[in-house]
Design a protein around this motif. Structure first.
Motif, PDB file in Angstrom:
ATOM      1  N   THR A  76       0.835  -1.195   0.000  1.00 50.52           N
ATOM      2  CA  THR A  76       0.000   0.000   0.000  1.00 50.52           C
ATOM      3  C   THR A  76       0.871   1.247   0.000  1.00 50.52           C
ATOM      4  O   THR A  76       1.900   1.299   0.682  1.00 50.52           O
ATOM      5  CB  THR A  76      -0.938   0.006   1.221  1.00 50.52           C
ATOM      6  OG1 THR A  76      -1.748  -1.162   1.184  1.00 50.52           O
ATOM      7  CG2 THR A  76      -1.842   1.225   1.215  1.00 50.52           C
ATOM      8  N   VAL A  77       0.418   2.214  -0.761  1.00 49.31           N
ATOM      9  CA  VAL A  77       1.046   3.529  -0.794  1.00 49.31           C
ATOM     10  C   VAL A  77       0.076   4.521  -0.170  1.00 49.31           C
ATOM     11  O   VAL A  77      -1.129   4.434  -0.397  1.00 49.31           O
ATOM     12  CB  VAL A  77       1.382   3.952  -2.235  1.00 49.31           C
ATOM     13  CG1 VAL A  77       2.063   5.306  -2.262  1.00 49.31           C
ATOM     14  CG2 VAL A  77       2.246   2.901  -2.914  1.00 49.31           C
ATOM     15  N   TYR A  78       0.598   5.458   0.585  1.00 46.27           N
ATOM     16  CA  TYR A  78      -0.234   6.411   1.293  1.00 46.27           C
ATOM     17  C   TYR A  78       0.086   7.840   0.867  1.00 46.27           C
ATOM     18  O   TYR A  78       1.190   8.141   0.426  1.00 46.27           O
ATOM     19  CB  TYR A  78      -0.008   6.301   2.802  1.00 46.27           C
ATOM     20  CG  TYR A  78      -0.283   4.938   3.360  1.00 46.27           C
ATOM     21  CD1 TYR A  78       0.747   4.032   3.611  1.00 46.27           C
ATOM     22  CD2 TYR A  78      -1.592   4.532   3.640  1.00 46.27           C
ATOM     23  CE1 TYR A  78       0.495   2.779   4.126  1.00 46.27           C
ATOM     24  CE2 TYR A  78      -1.852   3.271   4.149  1.00 46.27           C
ATOM     25  CZ  TYR A  78      -0.802   2.405   4.383  1.00 46.27           C
ATOM     26  OH  TYR A  78      -1.064   1.155   4.890  1.00 46.27           O
ATOM     27  N   LEU A  79      -0.917   8.690   1.035  1.00 44.28           N
ATOM     28  CA  LEU A  79      -0.709  10.117   0.881  1.00 44.28           C
ATOM     29  C   LEU A  79      -1.375  10.804   2.065  1.00 44.28           C
ATOM     30  O   LEU A  79      -2.600  10.832   2.154  1.00 44.28           O
ATOM     31  CB  LEU A  79      -1.290  10.643  -0.430  1.00 44.28           C
ATOM     32  CG  LEU A  79      -1.028  12.126  -0.685  1.00 44.28           C
ATOM     33  CD1 LEU A  79       0.460  12.352  -0.976  1.00 44.28           C
ATOM     34  CD2 LEU A  79      -1.872  12.635  -1.849  1.00 44.28           C
ATOM     35  N   GLN A  80      -0.563  11.298   2.972  1.00 44.71           N
ATOM     36  CA  GLN A  80      -1.064  12.055   4.102  1.00 44.71           C
ATOM     37  C   GLN A  80      -1.172  13.512   3.682  1.00 44.71           C
ATOM     38  O   GLN A  80      -0.184  14.103   3.227  1.00 44.71           O
ATOM     39  CB  GLN A  80      -0.124  11.926   5.297  1.00 44.71           C
ATOM     40  CG  GLN A  80      -0.529  12.733   6.507  1.00 44.71           C
ATOM     41  CD  GLN A  80      -1.800  12.238   7.146  1.00 44.71           C
ATOM     42  OE1 GLN A  80      -2.000  11.022   7.292  1.00 44.71           O
ATOM     43  NE2 GLN A  80      -2.682  13.148   7.538  1.00 44.71           N
ATOM     44  N   MET A  81      -2.360  14.068   3.838  1.00 43.25           N
ATOM     45  CA  MET A  81      -2.605  15.457   3.423  1.00 43.25           C
ATOM     46  C   MET A  81      -3.045  16.261   4.634  1.00 43.25           C
ATOM     47  O   MET A  81      -4.043  15.936   5.274  1.00 43.25           O
ATOM     48  CB  MET A  81      -3.680  15.500   2.336  1.00 43.25           C
ATOM     49  CG  MET A  81      -3.364  14.628   1.135  1.00 43.25           C
ATOM     50  SD  MET A  81      -4.537  14.847  -0.217  1.00 43.25           S
ATOM     51  CE  MET A  81      -6.036  14.223   0.535  1.00 43.25           C
ATOM     52  N   ASN A  82      -2.294  17.286   4.950  1.00 41.13           N
ATOM     53  CA  ASN A  82      -2.585  18.145   6.091  1.00 41.13           C
ATOM     54  C   ASN A  82      -2.868  19.566   5.641  1.00 41.13           C
ATOM     55  O   ASN A  82      -2.533  19.948   4.518  1.00 41.13           O
ATOM     56  CB  ASN A  82      -1.410  18.133   7.066  1.00 41.13           C
ATOM     57  CG  ASN A  82      -1.097  16.759   7.609  1.00 41.13           C
ATOM     58  OD1 ASN A  82      -2.003  15.950   7.827  1.00 41.13           O
ATOM     59  ND2 ASN A  82       0.174  16.492   7.842  1.00 41.13           N
ATOM     60  N   SER A  83      -3.448  20.325   6.528  1.00 41.31           N
ATOM     61  CA  SER A  83      -3.738  21.751   6.252  1.00 41.31           C
ATOM     62  C   SER A  83      -4.433  21.916   4.904  1.00 41.31           C
ATOM     63  O   SER A  83      -4.040  22.740   4.076  1.00 41.31           O
ATOM     64  CB  SER A  83      -2.440  22.566   6.291  1.00 41.31           C
ATOM     65  OG  SER A  83      -1.799  22.433   7.545  1.00 41.31           O
ATOM     66  N   LEU A  84      -5.450  21.122   4.704  1.00 44.82           N
ATOM     67  CA  LEU A  84      -6.124  21.117   3.403  1.00 44.82           C
ATOM     68  C   LEU A  84      -6.827  22.439   3.126  1.00 44.82           C
ATOM     69  O   LEU A  84      -7.332  23.102   4.055  1.00 44.82           O
ATOM     70  CB  LEU A  84      -7.115  19.956   3.339  1.00 44.82           C
ATOM     71  CG  LEU A  84      -6.439  18.596   3.125  1.00 44.82           C
ATOM     72  CD1 LEU A  84      -7.391  17.469   3.486  1.00 44.82           C
ATOM     73  CD2 LEU A  84      -5.957  18.462   1.692  1.00 44.82           C
ATOM     74  N   LYS A  85      -6.846  22.788   1.852  1.00 49.18           N
ATOM     75  CA  LYS A  85      -7.437  24.032   1.383  1.00 49.18           C
ATOM     76  C   LYS A  85      -8.549  23.712   0.388  1.00 49.18           C
ATOM     77  O   LYS A  85      -8.512  22.664  -0.261  1.00 49.18           O
ATOM     78  CB  LYS A  85      -6.372  24.885   0.696  1.00 49.18           C
ATOM     79  CG  LYS A  85      -5.141  25.155   1.538  1.00 49.18           C
ATOM     80  CD  LYS A  85      -4.066  25.869   0.722  1.00 49.18           C
ATOM     81  CE  LYS A  85      -2.811  26.092   1.537  1.00 49.18           C
ATOM     82  NZ  LYS A  85      -1.755  26.770   0.738  1.00 49.18           N
TER      83      LYS A  85
END
Length: 110
Positions: A76-85
């Protein structure tokens, strides 16, 4: 090779999401992967990549907010996304070479 992206949804501005891309039918550990996104009416754009040795790189707009990672045991590959706009609202895709996942929609409300 099949890639199954998941984890999208609706989130408020400033929030976080973690996308997952489950991979089957390939020698996962020897492959590199990328995340892309596409806003309706616009071209799909690359945002992050990870090599088989877990070296990462990012588009300028993703640096500091997005983190790509991989778990070879889980394929599995992940994409952590923070401070979304709100401008991060798009369909997010994972890719490995010529193979693409089906996309997962991320909607960021203001």
């Amino acid at each position: 090779v099949q890639l199954q992206a998941s984890g999208g949804g609706l989130v408020q501005a400033g929030g976080s999401l973690r996308l997952s891309c489950a991979v089957s039918g390939s020698t996962f550990s020897s492959n590199g992967f990328g995340w892309y996104r596409q806003v309706p009416g616009k071209q799909r754009e690359w945002l992050a990549g990870i090599t088989s040795r877990s070296s990462t790189n990012y588009a300028d707009f993703a640096k500091g907010r997005f983190t790509i990672s991989r778990d070879n045991a889980k394929k599995t590959v992940y994409l952590q996304m923070n401070s979304l706009k709100p401008e991060d609202t798009a369909v997010y895709y994972c890719r490995s070479g010529e193979f693409w996942g089906q996309g997962t929609l991320v909607t960021v409300s203001s």
